[in-house]
Design a protein around this motif. Structure first.
Motif, PDB file in Angstrom:
ATOM      1  N   GLN A   1       0.807  -1.215   0.000  1.00 43.98           N
ATOM      2  CA  GLN A   1       0.000   0.000   0.000  1.00 43.98           C
ATOM      3  C   GLN A   1       0.844   1.271   0.000  1.00 43.98           C
ATOM      4  O   GLN A   1       2.021   1.275   0.390  1.00 43.98           O
ATOM      5  N   THR A   2       0.233   2.342  -0.435  1.00 44.45           N
ATOM      6  CA  THR A   2       0.795   3.687  -0.357  1.00 44.45           C
ATOM      7  C   THR A   2      -0.253   4.562   0.321  1.00 44.45           C
ATOM      8  O   THR A   2      -1.422   4.161   0.433  1.00 44.45           O
ATOM      9  N   PRO A   3       0.116   5.741   0.776  1.00 38.04           N
ATOM     10  CA  PRO A   3      -0.911   6.621   1.357  1.00 38.04           C
ATOM     11  C   PRO A   3      -2.069   6.872   0.394  1.00 38.04           C
ATOM     12  O   PRO A   3      -3.233   6.862   0.808  1.00 38.04           O
ATOM     13  N   GLN A   4      -1.756   7.047  -0.886  1.00 37.92           N
ATOM     14  CA  GLN A   4      -2.815   7.332  -1.854  1.00 37.92           C
ATOM     15  C   GLN A   4      -3.715   6.127  -2.072  1.00 37.92           C
ATOM     16  O   GLN A   4      -4.950   6.253  -2.113  1.00 37.92           O
ATOM     17  N   SER A   5      -3.139   4.934  -2.211  1.00 35.67           N
ATOM     18  CA  SER A   5      -3.974   3.752  -2.446  1.00 35.67           C
ATOM     19  C   SER A   5      -4.819   3.429  -1.211  1.00 35.67           C
ATOM     20  O   SER A   5      -5.962   2.977  -1.325  1.00 35.67           O
TER      21      SER A   5
END
Length: 285
Positions: A164-168
């Protein structure tokens, strides 16, 4: 609020099925707690009293268990519980940043500032969960989920969302709040918290075969072993480790072109046989 007679009748039938799986009824406490949590979305005082009555134990004993494990909630959980792993590997890979940005995303500036300072953001629940204004989503910190090969990992109602990323992660929360059908990375589509708790109580939802159960990172070691012909060490009738099957199964030194290297590697990889081989050497001497 006390359970209705209709609810009690249903719960008692389910509880009888659960306790019937165990030689001692009190061993069924954990799944029974999941059962009452599936009913109300959390473990209420009435739920604990029900478990105590079914198992013939005190409410204090039930409360001691229910308050020890963080997977049991003591006030209504959100429809979707989003857990962000902030243990070592996930934290290094960005888990703390994901948590902080999600806190700000669903709770505004105060939630973000609390998360960035390591505080329980928002103070909206007894476990430090922070909920979206509509109550559909709550986020919490989780300890290691045994998915370090996909760090950083987020879970929704115990289903994995990898890399995961902050955006996802923010998009994931938005999709959950909008009512869109969301599928986990390795597993089925996401069900509600109460539905997931009923599965944990031992009542399958027939979604176990939906979606992949493992991914390339988890299977990399198995693929290498197959390509190189590695197999697990064999054992004798007493469970002692013998000569590993497959040339590469002996370890890296097995590829050396001397019998001495093979012998030493076999002993090193088979600690249960060391005393046996030492005895044999003693007999020869």
């Amino acid at each position: 609020m006390p359970f209705s007679e209709e609810t009690l009748t249903r719960l008692k039938a389910d509880a009888a099925e659960i306790t019937g799986r165990y030689p001692r009824a009190r061993s069924a406490l954990l799944p029974l707690l999941y059962l009452v949590q599936a009913e109300e979305g959390y473990v209420s005082d009435e739920g604990m009293a029900f478990c105590a009555e079914v198992l013939g134990i005190t409410q204090t004993e039930v409360r001691g268990v229910a308050s020890f494990y963080t997977m049991y909630k003591h006030e209504p959980a959100a429809e979707y519980q989003v857990g962000v792993c902030t243990n070592t590997t996930c934290a290094i890979m960005g888990g703390d940043q994901i948590y902080a940005e999600l806190a700000g995303h669903i709770a505004g500036k105060a939630g973000r500032e609390d998360a960035e300072h390591g505080d329980a953001p928002g103070g909206t629940s007894d476990h430090g969960d922070i909920k979206s204004p509509d109550g559909k989503v709550a986020i919490e910190r989780l300890e290691c989920n045994a998915a370090c090969d996909y760090a950083p990992v987020v879970m929704v109602n115990w289903e994995f969302f990898d890399n995961q990323t902050p955006q996802s992660a923010k998009q994931l929360v938005d999709d959950l709040r909008s009512g869109a059908e969301v599928h986990s990375t390795r597993g089925p589509r996401i069900c509600t918290w109460r539905e997931a708790e009923r599965v944990l109580a031992g009542f399958p939802d027939d979604l176990a075969d939906e979606g992949p159960t493992a991914g390339p990172a988890s299977l990399a070691g198995l693929q290498i072993a197959r390509e190189r012909g590695w197999t697990a060490p064999s054992t004798d009738a007493h469970g002692r480790t013998g000569t590993p099957g497959g040339e590469s199964g002996r370890g890296a030194a097995a590829e050396a072109d001397t019998s001495r290297a093979e012998s030493e590697t076999t002993v090193a990889d088979s600690p249960a046989d060391v005393s046996h081989e030492d005895d044999a050497k003693g007999d020869d001497e």
